[in-house]
Design an enzyme around this catalytic site. Structure first.
Site, mmCIF file in Angstrom:
data_model
loop_
_atom_site.group_PDB
_atom_site.id
_atom_site.type_symbol
_atom_site.label_atom_id
_atom_site.label_comp_id
_atom_site.label_asym_id
_atom_site.label_seq_id
_atom_site.Cartn_x
_atom_site.Cartn_y
_atom_site.Cartn_z
ATOM 1 C CD GLU A 1 55.396 13.110 48.005
ATOM 2 O OE1 GLU A 1 56.025 12.152 48.461
ATOM 3 O OE2 GLU A 1 54.215 13.030 47.604
ATOM 4 C CG ASP B 1 54.298 13.516 37.737
ATOM 5 O OD1 ASP B 1 54.256 14.396 36.869
ATOM 6 O OD2 ASP B 1 54.249 12.307 37.447
ATOM 7 C CB THR B 2 49.906 15.958 38.212
ATOM 8 O OG1 THR B 2 49.506 15.290 39.411
ATOM 9 C CG2 THR B 2 50.112 14.959 37.099
ATOM 10 C CB THR C 1 50.000 13.283 45.435
ATOM 11 O OG1 THR C 1 49.846 12.370 44.360
ATOM 12 C CG2 THR C 1 50.171 12.528 46.739
ATOM 13 C CE LYS D 1 58.270 12.853 36.926
ATOM 14 N NZ LYS D 1 57.578 11.618 36.537
ATOM 15 C CG PHE E 1 58.498 6.763 36.009
ATOM 16 C CD1 PHE E 1 57.290 7.333 36.388
ATOM 17 C CD2 PHE E 1 59.068 5.791 36.826
ATOM 18 C CE1 PHE E 1 56.646 6.939 37.559
ATOM 19 C CE2 PHE E 1 58.424 5.394 38.000
ATOM 20 C CZ PHE E 1 57.213 5.964 38.355
#
Ligand code: IMP
Length: 225
Positions: free
Chosen positions: A139, A143-144, A147, A171, A192
């Protein structure tokens, strides 16, 4: 600086919140993106060197077991190709080698800067092919972590022998669900990022270095919802 993530032994290069990166005019940036970026955060050369080390760690961990490398499209494609190339070099040049299969899955969850919350599998082979296999999911960025959590849930249903995750970027965000991949290239600030196949509404995939997008870029390429 190198750090260690909690709840895992994965190590990574940590890019601090006050990291200034590099000015755009010291690197080659496509003319069409010159006004849309704030700075270079991770030059492609550094990504390459880090990927070489991740390839070595992966080969050492999997020993002589064959693996299927599952590329999460589209953002993961650059990291995937470079990682697979580096594993192939090790396979050609060392005493033991890891047989590789490759597979692809396409997910979609982001519009503008935020996740739509639910992942959608919008392409790829039948995941049933992964039953009983050692799977390495590749991947671009966690982020969070939602996914990857959802993808891993999906994977459980096809009963692979084992699943590991390599993400180029992790992140640092308060919105994290706490998910940490097995192999991490860099831990990055909560910004971002675009380039090296990471996109903003499908733009910037054709940028070599990982850069911070600026407000002009966000505005120019935003999608009305
Ligand atoms: P998560 O579910 O919040 O972990 O988001 C993971 C997915 O969001 C990644 O696979 C990317 O497609 C996308 N994403 C998250 N942050 C960024 C970013 O900074 N730049 C580009 N894409 C991102």
């Amino acid at each position: 600086m190198t750090g260690n993530a909690s709840k895992t032994t994965a190590s990574f290069i940590q890019i601090s919140d006050d990291d200034k990166g590099y000015p755009l005019d010291q690197f080659c940036i496509p003319k069409h993106y010159e006004e849309d970026l704030e700075r270079v955060l991770i030059p492609e050369g550094l990504i390459n060197d880090r990927t070489e080390r991740l390839a070595r760690d992966i080969v050492a961990d999997f020993g002589n077991e064959p693996i299927v490398v599952l590329c999460v499209l589209k953002g993961g494609y650059k990291f995937f190709t470079d990682l697979v190339d580096k594993i192939k070099v090790l396979n050609r040049n060392s005493g033991h080698s890891v047989q590789l299969g490759i597979d692809f899955i396409r997910l979609k969850s982001y519009v503008n800067e935020s996740s739509s919350g639910k992942i959608e599998v919008i392409g790829g082979d039948n995941l049933e092919n992964l039953k009983g296999k050692n799977v390495l999911i590749v991947e671009d960025i966690i982020d969070t972590g939602r996914t990857m959590q959802q993808l891993l849930e999906l994977m459980t249903s096809v009963q692979p022998k084992c699943v590991k995750v390599a993400s180029l970027l992790l992140k640092r965000t308060p919105a994290s669900v706490g998910y940490i991949p097995n192999y991490i290239g860099f831990e990055v600030p909560n910004l971002f990022l675009v380039g090296y196949a990471l996109d903003y509404n499908e733009f910037f995939r054709d940028l070599s270095h990982i850069c911070v997008i600026n407000s002009t870029g966000k505005e120019k390429y935003s999608v009305k919802q």
